[in-house]
Write a protein that holds these residues in place. Structure first.
Motif, PDB file in Angstrom:
ATOM      1  N   ASN A 155       0.992  -1.223   0.053  1.00 50.58           N
ATOM      2  CA  ASN A 155       0.056   0.024  -0.173  1.00 50.58           C
ATOM      3  C   ASN A 155       1.312   1.107  -0.098  1.00 50.58           C
ATOM      4  N   ASP A 156       1.675   0.620  -0.679  1.00 48.35           N
ATOM      5  CA  ASP A 156       2.917   2.674  -0.386  1.00 48.35           C
ATOM      6  C   ASP A 156       4.527   2.430  -0.740  1.00 48.35           C
ATOM      7  N   LEU A 157       4.312   1.685  -2.047  1.00 45.32           N
ATOM      8  CA  LEU A 157       5.492   1.369  -3.174  1.00 45.32           C
ATOM      9  C   LEU A 157       6.287   2.203  -3.257  1.00 45.32           C
ATOM     10  N   PHE A 158       7.756   2.408  -3.650  1.00 45.99           N
ATOM     11  CA  PHE A 158       8.580   3.581  -3.177  1.00 45.99           C
ATOM     12  C   PHE A 158       8.747   4.197  -4.836  1.00 45.99           C
ATOM     13  N   SER A 159       7.569   3.736  -5.807  1.00 42.99           N
ATOM     14  CA  SER A 159       7.487   4.560  -7.063  1.00 42.99           C
ATOM     15  C   SER A 159       6.098   4.933  -6.896  1.00 42.99           C
ATOM     16  N   ASP A 160       5.929   5.205  -5.600  1.00 43.01           N
ATOM     17  CA  ASP A 160       4.800   6.117  -5.764  1.00 43.01           C
ATOM     18  C   ASP A 160       4.643   7.104  -4.593  1.00 43.01           C
ATOM     19  N   ASP A 161       6.224   7.579  -4.093  1.00 46.30           N
ATOM     20  CA  ASP A 161       6.844   8.248  -3.021  1.00 46.30           C
ATOM     21  C   ASP A 161       8.033   9.245  -3.385  1.00 46.30           C
ATOM     22  N   TYR A 162       7.924  10.283  -3.057  1.00 44.11           N
ATOM     23  CA  TYR A 162       9.362  10.881  -3.489  1.00 44.11           C
ATOM     24  C   TYR A 162      10.434  11.532  -2.087  1.00 44.11           C
ATOM     25  N   ILE A 163      11.086  11.795  -2.130  1.00 44.37           N
ATOM     26  CA  ILE A 163      11.906  12.033  -1.924  1.00 44.37           C
ATOM     27  C   ILE A 163      12.169  12.438  -0.484  1.00 44.37           C
ATOM     28  N   GLY A 175      17.781   3.998  -6.461  1.00 40.94           N
ATOM     29  CA  GLY A 175      19.039   3.071  -5.362  1.00 40.94           C
ATOM     30  C   GLY A 175      18.079   1.668  -5.589  1.00 40.94           C
ATOM     31  N   LYS A 176      16.935   1.118  -5.847  1.00 42.04           N
ATOM     32  CA  LYS A 176      16.217   0.188  -6.210  1.00 42.04           C
ATOM     33  C   LYS A 176      17.521  -0.957  -6.914  1.00 42.04           C
ATOM     34  N   LYS A 177      18.509  -0.503  -7.798  1.00 39.99           N
ATOM     35  CA  LYS A 177      19.590  -0.959  -8.589  1.00 39.99           C
ATOM     36  C   LYS A 177      20.686  -1.833  -7.821  1.00 39.99           C
ATOM     37  N   ARG A 178      21.063  -1.595  -6.895  1.00 39.81           N
ATOM     38  CA  ARG A 178      22.079  -2.093  -6.147  1.00 39.81           C
ATOM     39  C   ARG A 178      20.600  -3.402  -5.818  1.00 39.81           C
ATOM     40  N   ALA A 179      19.095  -3.697  -5.502  1.00 40.38           N
ATOM     41  CA  ALA A 179      18.808  -4.909  -5.590  1.00 40.38           C
ATOM     42  C   ALA A 179      19.715  -6.432  -5.711  1.00 40.38           C
ATOM     43  N   ASN A 180      18.944  -7.330  -4.958  1.00 36.73           N
ATOM     44  CA  ASN A 180      19.164  -8.644  -5.890  1.00 36.73           C
ATOM     45  C   ASN A 180      18.134  -8.931  -6.379  1.00 36.73           C
ATOM     46  N   LEU A 181      17.327  -8.439  -4.864  1.00 34.33           N
ATOM     47  CA  LEU A 181      15.673  -9.148  -5.235  1.00 34.33           C
ATOM     48  C   LEU A 181      14.684  -8.221  -4.659  1.00 34.33           C
ATOM     49  N   ILE A 182      13.671  -7.739  -4.722  1.00 33.38           N
ATOM     50  CA  ILE A 182      12.525  -6.631  -3.988  1.00 33.38           C
ATOM     51  C   ILE A 182      11.637  -8.027  -4.222  1.00 33.38           C
ATOM     52  N   LYS A 198       0.933  -5.825 -12.793  1.00 25.16           N
ATOM     53  CA  LYS A 198       1.082  -4.432 -12.858  1.00 25.16           C
ATOM     54  C   LYS A 198       1.557  -3.394 -11.784  1.00 25.16           C
ATOM     55  N   ILE A 199       1.822  -4.515 -10.692  1.00 24.60           N
ATOM     56  CA  ILE A 199       2.530  -3.887  -9.424  1.00 24.60           C
ATOM     57  C   ILE A 199       4.567  -4.197  -9.916  1.00 24.60           C
ATOM     58  N   LYS A 200       4.736  -4.798 -10.901  1.00 21.74           N
ATOM     59  CA  LYS A 200       6.192  -5.377 -12.144  1.00 21.74           C
ATOM     60  C   LYS A 200       6.060  -3.980 -12.259  1.00 21.74           C
ATOM     61  N   GLN A 201       4.805  -3.859 -13.061  1.00 22.69           N
ATOM     62  CA  GLN A 201       5.526  -2.313 -14.506  1.00 22.69           C
ATOM     63  C   GLN A 201       5.379  -1.645 -13.213  1.00 22.69           C
ATOM     64  N   GLN A 202       4.569  -1.218 -12.264  1.00 23.26           N
ATOM     65  CA  GLN A 202       5.084   0.659 -11.914  1.00 23.26           C
ATOM     66  C   GLN A 202       5.954   0.276 -10.236  1.00 23.26           C
ATOM     67  N   LEU A 203       6.944  -0.649 -10.110  1.00 18.88           N
ATOM     68  CA  LEU A 203       8.174  -0.299  -9.747  1.00 18.88           C
ATOM     69  C   LEU A 203       9.603  -0.042 -11.395  1.00 18.88           C
ATOM     70  N   MET A 204       9.040  -0.692 -12.070  1.00 17.85           N
ATOM     71  CA  MET A 204      10.118  -0.195 -13.090  1.00 17.85           C
ATOM     72  C   MET A 204      11.728  -0.822 -13.103  1.00 17.85           C
ATOM     73  N   ALA A 205      11.099  -2.498 -12.039  1.00 14.31           N
ATOM     74  CA  ALA A 205      12.862  -2.903 -11.485  1.00 14.31           C
ATOM     75  C   ALA A 205      12.570  -4.174 -12.515  1.00 14.31           C
ATOM     76  N   PRO A 209      14.465  -9.774  -9.856  1.00 21.04           N
ATOM     77  CA  PRO A 209      13.156 -10.567  -9.486  1.00 21.04           C
ATOM     78  C   PRO A 209      12.713  -9.925  -8.841  1.00 21.04           C
ATOM     79  N   VAL A 210      10.924  -9.695  -8.763  1.00 21.76           N
ATOM     80  CA  VAL A 210      10.061  -8.963  -8.305  1.00 21.76           C
ATOM     81  C   VAL A 210       9.957 -10.644  -7.177  1.00 21.76           C
ATOM     82  N   TYR A 211       9.092  -9.900  -5.690  1.00 18.08           N
ATOM     83  CA  TYR A 211       8.428 -11.252  -5.011  1.00 18.08           C
ATOM     84  C   TYR A 211       7.207 -10.736  -4.663  1.00 18.08           C
TER      85      TYR A 211
END
Length: 336
Positions: A155-163, A175-182, A198-205, A209-211
């Motif tokens: 309910n609070d994806l980092f893709s919907d948030d701001y700094i 910074g998500k690029k450092r992750a081995n998985l989400i 749909k969530i995977k598309q929102q995260l643009m990762a 791998p997204v679990y």
């Protein structure tokens, strides 16, 4: 709130620039990161709190049963400084509620706290663990973990948030690029495959791998010496939480006659707080979270205070997720 966010927007731009440059310097090697010869898994997030790091660390502890495991946390809001290795003499106040919970539940795990993660790992290496789990260390770049697990709440994806301070992100989304998985945490148990896509598309990762995981609640409420089936609870109770984003906890347990009482995340309960709790409870049972229980135990009547255990459960390709962790640890541990 909207007006305040607009006022803070210029500060957010400055913060974005600072964190971006900091990350670039670490990526280029201008700032040095320390790596280690044993498996080090960092669990963290891009946002501030409430993504489910504690149940995820516990998931990894259970998954890695058979290895000599150490956990290292900062020990947020603890009333101590420096490196502390948990033993029978330490309290939740000295260790912090989350590390103390690990120590209480997993006596065979080395549980340590240190704001200086480099020093903490150095101290732990004396005890020769097979694997170290770093709690809330995604931004702690002085240490280079071998494997990064990035959490974001459903309910609070980092893709919907701001700094910060305009939003709640600790660093830019890249910074998500450092992750081995989400892992998308706190998902509905019946989250559809279409919703997952749909969530995977929102995260643009796309290269990460997204679990998806859900919170699995225990069937029983526990006190120091008794347990009560959740489904058999009929009487009115006080539901109490001092955690970030406690809505799921309340939603799961709350009945019409119950009273809800909240405190700030990692709150150190004072004598005045205890009196307030007892006054609101009016001799009813008090049901709280595991993290709050370790801070309230001994302060409230033992026969009145109960807690509800939780566990994280992967709801898509659990075998694949487990295999990635086990393969990494297996290939890098001293036991391999």
């Amino acid at each position: 709130m909207i007006f305040l966010r607009k006022v803070l927007f210029p500060l957010a731009i400055v913060y974005w620039i600072i964190t971006f440059i900091r990350n670039i310097f670490y990526d280029l090697g201008v700032f040095k990161s320390q790596s280690y010869a044993l498996p080090v898994i960092a669990v963290g997030n891009l946002s501030v709190g409430g993504t489910g790091k504690t149940p995820q660390i516990e998931y990894l502890i259970r998954l890695l049963d058979g290895y000599k495991i150490a956990t290292l946390s900062r020990g947020y809001k603890r009333l101590s400084k420096g490196f502390i290795l948990a033993d029978e003499s330490v309290s939740a106040k000295e260790l912090g509620d989350e590390p103390f919970l690990f120590f209480s539940k997993f006596p065979n795990v080395l549980v340590a706290v240190d704001a200086d993660r480099r020093n903490g790992i150095t101290q732990l290496l004396v005890h020769k663990p097979d694997v170290i789990l770093l709690d809330d260390a995604f931004q702690h770049r002085k240490v280079r973990a071998g494997f990064y697990v990035l959490l974001t709440a459903y309910n609070d994806l980092f893709s919907d948030d701001y700094i910060l301070p305009f939003g709640n992100l600790r660093e830019p989304e890249m910074g998500k690029k450092r992750a081995n998985l989400i892992i998308v945490t706190k998902c509905p148990e019946d989250l559809s495959e279409i919703a997952q896509i749909k969530i995977k598309q929102q995260l643009m990762a796309k290269d990460i791998p997204v679990y998806f995981s859900t919170i699995q609640y225990d069937n029983y409420l526990y006190s120091e010496s008794a347990k009560l089936a959740v489904k058999e609870r009929n009487e009115s109770v006080l539901l109490l939480a001092g955690i970030a984003k406690p809505e799921l906890f309340f939603d799961y347990l709350k009945k019409e006659s119950d009273t809800v009482l909240t405190f700030p995340d990692h709150h150190n309960f004072t004598a005045d707080d205890v009196q307030k709790i007892l006054k609101v409870a009016q001799a009813r049972k008090i049901i709280t979270t595991e993290k709050d229980f370790v801070r309230l135990k001994g302060k409230l009547p033992a026969n009145q205070l109960y807690y509800l255990p939780i566990q994280s459960r992967v709801i898509n390709d659990e075998f694949g997720f487990n295999s990635k962790i086990l393969n990494y640890v297996g290939k890098n541990t001293r036991n391999s």
